[in-house]
Design a protein around this motif. Structure first.
Motif, PDB file in Angstrom:
ATOM      1  N   ARG A  84       0.822  -1.217   0.000  1.00  0.00           N
ATOM      2  CA  ARG A  84       0.000   0.000   0.000  1.00  0.00           C
ATOM      3  C   ARG A  84       0.856   1.268   0.000  1.00  0.00           C
ATOM      4  NH1 ARG A  84      -4.989   1.780   2.563  1.00  0.00           N
ATOM      5  NH2 ARG A  84      -4.903   4.051   2.570  1.00  0.00           N
ATOM      6  N   TYR A  85       1.914   1.275   0.826  1.00  0.00           N
ATOM      7  CA  TYR A  85       2.659   2.525   1.019  1.00  0.00           C
ATOM      8  C   TYR A  85       4.033   2.529   0.359  1.00  0.00           C
ATOM      9  CZ  TYR A  85      -0.910   2.972   4.619  1.00  0.00           C
ATOM     10  OH  TYR A  85      -2.115   3.021   5.277  1.00  0.00           O
ATOM     11  N   GLY A  86       4.500   1.370  -0.086  1.00  0.00           N
ATOM     12  CA  GLY A  86       5.848   1.306  -0.664  1.00  0.00           C
ATOM     13  C   GLY A  86       6.926   1.537   0.378  1.00  0.00           C
ATOM     14  N   ILE A  87       6.603   1.228   1.627  1.00  0.00           N
ATOM     15  CA  ILE A  87       7.577   1.424   2.714  1.00  0.00           C
ATOM     16  C   ILE A  87       8.320   0.110   2.961  1.00  0.00           C
ATOM     17  CG2 ILE A  87       7.727   1.688   5.226  1.00  0.00           C
ATOM     18  CD1 ILE A  87       5.515   3.696   5.089  1.00  0.00           C
ATOM     19  N   LYS A  88       9.640   0.219   3.109  1.00  0.00           N
ATOM     20  CA  LYS A  88      10.401  -0.980   3.476  1.00  0.00           C
ATOM     21  C   LYS A  88      10.339  -1.133   4.989  1.00  0.00           C
ATOM     22  CE  LYS A  88      13.764  -0.960  -0.208  1.00  0.00           C
ATOM     23  NZ  LYS A  88      14.744   0.034  -0.603  1.00  0.00           N
ATOM     24  N   VAL A  89       9.964  -2.311   5.442  1.00  0.00           N
ATOM     25  CA  VAL A  89       9.926  -2.552   6.890  1.00  0.00           C
ATOM     26  C   VAL A  89      11.231  -3.247   7.289  1.00  0.00           C
ATOM     27  CG1 VAL A  89       8.728  -3.764   8.740  1.00  0.00           C
ATOM     28  CG2 VAL A  89       7.408  -2.758   6.863  1.00  0.00           C
TER      29      VAL A  89
END
Ligand code: SF4
Length: 243
Positions: A84-89
């Motif tokens: 959804r956000y293109g964030i790397k966790v």
């Protein structure tokens, strides 16, 4: 860059009347990627992720403690967040040798045998990885809320974390209720952990978390075999308050 106790006390007063988004914007503007959200991918955390991504997707820094004992639903929502956000966790794993020694000595299910064993498991699988995650940060962000537990009633929106080199600990939704969290999730169509639909108000490790009955304390499903006074994993231990 570091804030002293008087400055933090002053900010804590100011932040009481500020929105979670305003507090997060202040943090991201001031610290950039040197401040990170510690996410267990419960409802509070996905709200904060959504807010951080809306403020600045590039600078939104999210990490998680991969204890090796999480539910599949938690891995699923991690992927939903990435999509959804293109964030790397950033996932922080426990030290392999510490886990091997613990399991060889005390077995896979040591946590049920004593509070001491349970705290050892939390120490190795959560606290040590958290220490690593925070080693290079100036601050961290949590989804702690005051009404989650008796131990969290005096949570400030900004604190000095005496247990981690005096860095900043930000709790932007400390004054939110569970209803506010769920209103935000529904209104903004935020991806959330499907365990919540199965009666889990609080998300933790699979062996140590279960669903609760209607009207039960929201944290009753965490370490349900222990009494309420010992129900913290050590992540939010404050050596100044001794709890
Ligand atoms: S919550 Fe349970 S499985 Fe997870 S680290 Fe603590 S004792 Fe171990």
């Amino acid at each position: 860059m570091a804030l002293d106790a008087a400055q933090v006390q002053q900010l804590a007063k100011e932040f009481e009347s500020k929105s979670a988004q305003e507090i997060l914007k202040w943090a991201i503007d001031r610290y950039g990627k040197k401040i990170g959200l510690a996410s267990s991918f419960g409802a509070e955390d996905v709200v904060l992720i959504d807010m951080m991504a809306n403020i600045d997707k590039e600078k939104a820094h999210v990490f998680t403690l991969e204890t090796g004992r999480l539910n599949q639903e938690t891995y699923d929502v991690m992927d939903d967040v990435r999509a959804r956000y293109g964030i790397k966790v950033e996932a922080y794993f426990p030290d392999q040798k510490e886990v091997e020694d613990m399991i060889r000595g005390k077995g896979m299910n040591l946590m049920y045998e004593s509070v001491e064993n349970r705290k050892l498991c939390c120490e190795i699988r959560k606290v040590h990885p958290l220490n690593r995650a925070l080693a290079n940060l100036d601050g961290w962000i949590t989804g702690l809320r005051r009404d989650q537990a008796a131990t969290r009633g005096d949570t400030k929106k900004i604190e000095i974390d005496a247990g981690h080199r005096g860095i900043i600990k930000l709790n932007p939704i400390a004054d939110w209720t569970s209803d506010m969290v769920w209103d935000y999730i529904k209104k903004n169509n935020v991806p959330y952990n499907k365990l919540h639909d199965m009666g889990y108000p609080s998300i933790g490790c699979e062996p140590c978390t279960r669903a609760v009955q209607q009207g039960e304390d929201p944290r009753a499903g965490r370490w349900w075999w222990e009494n309420a006074a010992s129900k913290e994993c050590g992540l939010h231990f404050d050596p100044m308050k001794r709890k």
